[in-house]
Write a protein that holds these residues in place. Structure first.
Motif, PDB file in Angstrom:
ATOM      1  N   HIS A   1      -3.361   3.467 -10.318  1.00  0.00           N
ATOM      2  CA  HIS A   1      -2.928   4.375  -9.259  1.00  0.00           C
ATOM      3  C   HIS A   1      -1.504   4.844  -9.494  1.00  0.00           C
ATOM      4  O   HIS A   1      -1.201   6.037  -9.366  1.00  0.00           O
TER       5      HIS A   1
ATOM      6  N   GLN B   1       0.989   5.889  -0.629  1.00  0.00           N
ATOM      7  CA  GLN B   1       0.311   7.167  -0.829  1.00  0.00           C
ATOM      8  C   GLN B   1       1.391   8.193  -1.146  1.00  0.00           C
ATOM      9  O   GLN B   1       2.500   8.120  -0.606  1.00  0.00           O
TER      10      GLN B   1
ATOM     11  N   MET C   1      -3.008   9.548   8.785  1.00  0.00           N
ATOM     12  CA  MET C   1      -3.231   8.278   8.091  1.00  0.00           C
ATOM     13  C   MET C   1      -3.533   7.188   9.123  1.00  0.00           C
ATOM     14  O   MET C   1      -2.891   7.118  10.164  1.00  0.00           O
ATOM     15  N   ASP C   2      -4.524   6.333   8.821  1.00  0.00           N
ATOM     16  CA  ASP C   2      -4.872   5.239   9.718  1.00  0.00           C
ATOM     17  C   ASP C   2      -5.066   3.973   8.911  1.00  0.00           C
ATOM     18  O   ASP C   2      -6.000   3.920   8.119  1.00  0.00           O
TER      19      ASP C   2
ATOM     20  N   THR D   1      -8.193  11.085  -2.349  1.00  0.00           N
ATOM     21  CA  THR D   1      -7.606   9.926  -1.678  1.00  0.00           C
ATOM     22  C   THR D   1      -6.936  10.293  -0.355  1.00  0.00           C
ATOM     23  O   THR D   1      -6.136   9.520   0.167  1.00  0.00           O
ATOM     24  N   ARG D   2      -7.261  11.456   0.174  1.00  0.00           N
ATOM     25  CA  ARG D   2      -6.669  11.887   1.454  1.00  0.00           C
ATOM     26  C   ARG D   2      -6.924  10.821   2.521  1.00  0.00           C
ATOM     27  O   ARG D   2      -8.031  10.293   2.629  1.00  0.00           O
ATOM     28  N   ASN D   3      -5.881  10.504   3.284  1.00  0.00           N
ATOM     29  CA  ASN D   3      -5.929   9.524   4.378  1.00  0.00           C
ATOM     30  C   ASN D   3      -6.249   8.108   3.914  1.00  0.00           C
ATOM     31  O   ASN D   3      -6.624   7.266   4.723  1.00  0.00           O
ATOM     32  N   GLN D   4      -6.102   7.830   2.632  1.00  0.00           N
ATOM     33  CA  GLN D   4      -6.353   6.492   2.095  1.00  0.00           C
ATOM     34  C   GLN D   4      -5.058   5.896   1.563  1.00  0.00           C
ATOM     35  O   GLN D   4      -4.264   6.591   0.937  1.00  0.00           O
ATOM     36  N   TRP D   5      -4.890   4.606   1.795  1.00  0.00           N
ATOM     37  CA  TRP D   5      -3.767   3.895   1.206  1.00  0.00           C
ATOM     38  C   TRP D   5      -4.186   3.364  -0.153  1.00  0.00           C
ATOM     39  O   TRP D   5      -5.311   2.888  -0.324  1.00  0.00           O
ATOM     40  N   LEU D   6      -3.313   3.465  -1.128  1.00  0.00           N
ATOM     41  CA  LEU D   6      -3.574   2.989  -2.488  1.00  0.00           C
ATOM     42  C   LEU D   6      -2.871   1.655  -2.687  1.00  0.00           C
ATOM     43  O   LEU D   6      -1.828   1.387  -2.084  1.00  0.00           O
ATOM     44  N   ASP D   7      -3.429   0.820  -3.566  1.00  0.00           N
ATOM     45  CA  ASP D   7      -2.838  -0.486  -3.853  1.00  0.00           C
ATOM     46  C   ASP D   7      -1.755  -0.357  -4.904  1.00  0.00           C
ATOM     47  O   ASP D   7      -2.009   0.121  -6.014  1.00  0.00           O
TER      48      ASP D   7
ATOM     49  N   LYS E   1       0.878  -1.175   0.000  1.00  0.00           N
ATOM     50  CA  LYS E   1       0.000   0.000   0.000  1.00  0.00           C
ATOM     51  C   LYS E   1       0.912   1.221   0.000  1.00  0.00           C
ATOM     52  O   LYS E   1       1.992   1.208   0.582  1.00  0.00           O
TER      53      LYS E   1
END
Length: 166
Positions: A52, A25, A81-82, A40-46, A23
């Protein structure tokens, strides 16, 4: 500029080295900090999703660096980030020119920039490695040693790439 094109190429190279199961960002930071891909703030991308990876690089190519830089805002965004990051790659050209608030004048001394740096790193966990790629600029002699110390304290790495890397 040539330096920004090198940063874009570096991010392109770094993201292609990620395992598909990872993951990631990418955040830009200047007066504020925000994700390279809006929404995509505070989101993890694959990392396994090539869309992406390509979108990050495409957005970076469309971006023109401007204004001052607040490392405080960058690290604040990471704290939100969480779950939090287990590794940070920081690509920068020098010490910050902004802190938590707005700039109070057009010129920021080297001493003040070092103070802004120290204030920004206070909120970082020393358990998360900070890996720094420094594209040094002239007139910022304290940057290399400050970022090197941050990398050492956190167990990260530090390097200044040649103009032809990657």
């Amino acid at each position: 500029s040539g330096k920004w094109r090198q940063v874009v190429s570096s991010v392109d190279w770094l993201t292609t080295q990620l395992p598909p199961s990872a993951k990631f960002q990418v955040y830009f930071f200047h007066e504020t900090a925000g994700p390279a891909i809006p929404g995509t703030r505070n989101q993890w991308l694959d990392a396994g999703d090539v869309k992406h990876l390509d979108e990050v690089v495409r957005r970076m190519r469309q971006t023109i660096p401007e204004k001052g830089t607040s490392l405080h805002k960058a690290f604040e965004a990471l704290r939100l980030m969480d779950p939090g990051p287990d590794n940070i790659f920081l690509l920068t050209d020098g010490l910050p020119t902004l802190g938590a608030g707005r700039l109070w004048s057009n010129r920021v001394s080297g001493e003040k920039r070092l103070q802004l740096f120290e204030e920004a790193v206070q909120g970082l966990s020393s358990r998360v490695p900070v890996n720094i790629i420094l594209y040094p600029m002239e007139g910022d002699p304290a940057a290399a040693s400050a970022f090197w110390r941050l990398a050492v304290v956190t167990g990260g790495s530090f390097f200044c790439p040649s103009r032809d890397w990657p």
